[in-house]
Motif scaffolding. Sequence first.
Motif, short mmCIF file in Angstrom:
data_model
loop_
_atom_site.label_atom_id
_atom_site.label_comp_id
_atom_site.label_asym_id
_atom_site.label_seq_id
_atom_site.Cartn_x
_atom_site.Cartn_y
_atom_site.Cartn_z
N GLU A 163 12.20 29.70 18.95
CA GLU A 163 13.01 30.01 17.77
C GLU A 163 13.41 28.74 17.03
OE1 GLU A 163 16.96 32.71 16.64
OE2 GLU A 163 16.32 32.42 18.74
N THR A 164 13.73 27.69 17.78
CA THR A 164 14.00 26.38 17.19
C THR A 164 12.96 25.41 17.75
OG1 THR A 164 15.55 25.89 18.99
CG2 THR A 164 16.46 26.82 16.96
N LEU A 165 12.13 24.88 16.86
CA LEU A 165 11.05 24.01 17.29
C LEU A 165 11.56 22.60 17.57
CD1 LEU A 165 8.26 25.14 14.80
CD2 LEU A 165 8.59 25.83 17.17
N LYS A 166 11.04 22.02 18.63
CA LYS A 166 11.38 20.66 19.01
C LYS A 166 10.11 19.83 19.14
CE LYS A 166 15.37 22.30 21.69
NZ LYS A 166 16.01 22.33 23.03
N ARG A 167 10.32 18.54 19.34
CA ARG A 167 9.17 17.66 19.52
C ARG A 167 8.42 18.06 20.78
NH1 ARG A 167 6.51 14.53 15.90
NH2 ARG A 167 5.37 12.86 16.93
N THR A 168 7.13 18.42 20.62
CA THR A 168 6.34 18.96 21.73
C THR A 168 5.06 18.17 21.88
OG1 THR A 168 7.23 21.14 21.18
CG2 THR A 168 5.38 21.07 22.70
N SER A 169 4.69 17.91 23.11
CA SER A 169 3.42 17.22 23.38
C SER A 169 2.26 18.18 23.15
CB SER A 169 3.40 16.71 24.82
OG SER A 169 3.44 17.79 25.75
N PRO A 170 1.06 17.67 22.89
CA PRO A 170 -0.09 18.55 22.65
C PRO A 170 -0.38 19.48 23.82
CG PRO A 170 -0.58 16.33 21.92
CD PRO A 170 0.72 16.25 22.63
N ALA A 171 -0.22 18.99 25.07
CA ALA A 171 -0.50 19.84 26.23
C ALA A 171 0.46 21.02 26.30
CB ALA A 171 -0.42 19.00 27.51
N VAL A 172 1.75 20.75 26.07
CA VAL A 172 2.74 21.83 26.10
C VAL A 172 2.51 22.81 24.94
CG1 VAL A 172 5.20 22.35 25.95
CG2 VAL A 172 4.42 20.37 27.26
N ALA A 173 2.17 22.28 23.77
CA ALA A 173 1.90 23.15 22.62
C ALA A 173 0.71 24.06 22.89
CB ALA A 173 1.64 22.30 21.38
N LEU A 174 -0.31 23.52 23.53
CA LEU A 174 -1.48 24.34 23.86
C LEU A 174 -1.11 25.47 24.82
CD1 LEU A 174 -4.53 24.84 23.69
CD2 LEU A 174 -4.83 23.19 25.54
N THR A 175 -0.27 25.18 25.80
CA THR A 175 0.17 26.20 26.75
C THR A 175 0.96 27.30 26.05
OG1 THR A 175 0.26 24.52 28.49
CG2 THR A 175 1.42 26.59 28.89
N VAL A 176 1.86 26.92 25.16
CA VAL A 176 2.67 27.92 24.44
C VAL A 176 1.79 28.79 23.55
CG1 VAL A 176 4.54 28.22 22.78
CG2 VAL A 176 4.72 26.46 24.55
N VAL A 177 0.84 28.17 22.85
CA VAL A 177 -0.05 28.95 21.97
C VAL A 177 -0.88 29.93 22.80
CG1 VAL A 177 -2.04 28.76 20.43
CG2 VAL A 177 -0.13 27.19 20.18
N LYS A 178 -1.32 29.52 23.98
CA LYS A 178 -2.07 30.44 24.84
C LYS A 178 -1.21 31.61 25.28
CE LYS A 178 -5.47 27.22 26.76
NZ LYS A 178 -5.98 26.56 28.00
N ARG A 179 0.08 31.37 25.53
CA ARG A 179 0.99 32.46 25.89
C ARG A 179 1.13 33.45 24.73
NH1 ARG A 179 6.26 29.45 27.78
NH2 ARG A 179 7.05 31.61 27.90
#
Length: 206
Positions: A163-179
Amino acid sequence: ASVEPITNRGLHDDANLRLLMASIGGTDRTILFNEADAQPLPLSPWSKTKGIPLTALVLQLLAVLLFLFLAYGWRHGPLRTLATTPRTSPLEFAYSMGNLYHKAGAGEAAIADARLRLIHMLEQQCGIGRETVREGAPAIAASLRERFNYDSPDIIPLLEETETLKRTSPAVALTVVKRFHQVMEELEQRVSVKSTAFKENFFVRT
């Protein structure tokens, strides 16, 4: 050093005949000779190569073969990456663009896009009202449970975390997008099953 003076052809020359007679000696004796009785020396297959510089020829041939091998291997051998990538190469352009996206927070943009597509799916395909979406993740989960019997433990924390975006590493962002993609695939299956069941019931009643 030559046998020409004592051959049948050479004896036709008067000088050769005189040389032969002087070599034999006086005229008080008779000497007969026949060239047919002379046995030639046996010749080997290497006799014809006598006087030819075989060693030099073999070395030159090996040098030419080595040059051809190196010339072919240089063009058809395994490729190795350059120690430093030129700035004009496409790979350097991809690295530069990747660094720019990383500095600009491309991970956050990917998560925001995935969340937006899920919200759009909830409103357009799942039939959840915009007011329910604005109420938050618990209301969305309750509506999905009521409409499609969909009770995923991942949808509430996923929506609340993003809901509130924070600074995210590419690996974590990829995991969230897959979810997000997994949740959307599950919802598509539930929507498809419910739509098929509704059509069957409608045609049966009709």
